[in-house]
Scaffold this active site. Structure first.
Site: not given
Ligand code: DGL
Length: 224
Positions: A183, A77
Site C-alpha cells: 500500500c 494505489c
Molecule cells: N494507498 C492505497 C494503496 O496503495 C490506498 C490506501 C487506502 O485508501 O486505504 O492501497
C-alpha cells in the site's frame, strides 16, 4: 505525437497521501515529465470500503485526468490496481500503469520461505492478489498482518508507533525475512518499518519498478 522537447503529462492518482511518494519519485527520477498528482481527500481511505463504491469514486477522477491531457495515468494505489484496473482499462483510452504487492519479487528473495505482505483488506481480498500468490508464491508461507487501520493513521498523521512496531516484530519473530509494502501509504513509514525489523527482514516497495515501467510506456508513446 509526443516530441523530444515537449514534456509528457503524467497523471498520478491515489486515494490519499500514499501516491504522493510515487509522484515525488517519478518527478525526481524521470526526465521530461510534467506530473499531476490527484487524490481523493473526501473519500480516503479506500481499503476498507466496498469495491463498487471505490469504483464510483475513482472513475470520474481518472476520466478527468484523461480529459485534462494526461498521456499516461499511474494508479499509485494497490487497492485500486488489484481490484479495478481491468474495468478502468475498458473505459480509459490512455495507458494505465498500476501498482500491486511485490509478491513475485518477495518469493524470489526470501530465504526463510516466509514473507509478510502489508496491504489493505481490499487488496488482500482481490482476485489479482490471490492470483499473484498462487502463481508466484505457492511454496512460500504468506503472513498478512492486520494493517486495516494503517492508511487511516498515516492519512491523519496519528500513527500508533508502538502498534506498528509490535506488528513488524511479530512477523519477524514468525520468521519473515521479506516484508512487502503493498500500500503506497506505507511508503511514508518505510524507515520506521525497517527500524522495527532490526535488519531481520528486507523491506520491498515498488517505486523503482514503477518508474522503470513508466519509462517503457513513455518510450512507447514517443514511437507511436
Ligand atoms: N494507498 C492505497 C494503496 O496503495 C490506498 C490506501 C487506502 O485508501 O486505504 O492501497
Amino acid at each position: 505525437m509526443a516530441t523530444k522537447h515537449r514534456k509528457i503529462k503524467i497523471g498520478v492518482f491515489d486515494s490519499g497521501v500514499g501516491g504522493l511518494s510515487i509522484a515525488n519519485y517519478i518527478e525526481k527520477h524521470l526526465p521530461n515529465v510534467d506530473v499531476r498528482f490527484v487524490n481523493d481527500t473526501k473519500n480516503v481511505p479506500y481499503g476498507d470500503k466496498p469495491i463498487d463504491l471505490v469504483y464510483s469514486f475513482v472513475l470520474p477522477i481518472i476520466k478527468k485526468l484523461e480529459k485534462d491531457g494526461c498521456q499516461v495515468i499511474v494508479l499509485a494505489c494497490n487497492t485500486v490496481t488489484t481490484n479495478l484496473i481491468d474495468d478502468l482499462r475498458k473505459v480509459i483510452k490512455v495507458p494505465l500503469v498500476g501498482l500491486e504487492p511485490m509478491v513475485k519479487s518477495a518469493a524470489q528473495q526470501t530465504q526463510s520461505k516466509i514473507v509478510a505482505i502489508c496491504a489493505t483488506p481490499a487488496t488482500l481480498a482481490s482476485k489479482r492478489y490471490v492470483w499473484l500468490v498462487d502463481s508466484f508464491a505457492k511454496d512460500v508461507s504468506i503472513l498478512e498482518p492486520d494493517c486495516s487501520n494503517w492508511s487511516r493513521m498515516i492519512e491523519s498523521s496519528e500513527i500508533n508507533h508502538k502498534f506498528i512496531k509490535k506488528q513488524i516484530k511479530e512477523v519477524c519473530d514468525a520468521g519473515a525475512d521479506v516484508i512487502v509494502l503493498g500500500c503506497t501509504h506505507y511508503h511514508w513509514i518505510e524507515e520506521e518499518i525497517k527500524i522495527a525489523a532490526e535488519g531481520r527482514a528486507l523491506v520491498l516497495q515498488p517505486e523503482q519498478s514503477v518508474a522503470r515501467r513508466l519509462t517503457t510506456v513513455i518510450d512507447g508513446l514517443k514511437i507511436s
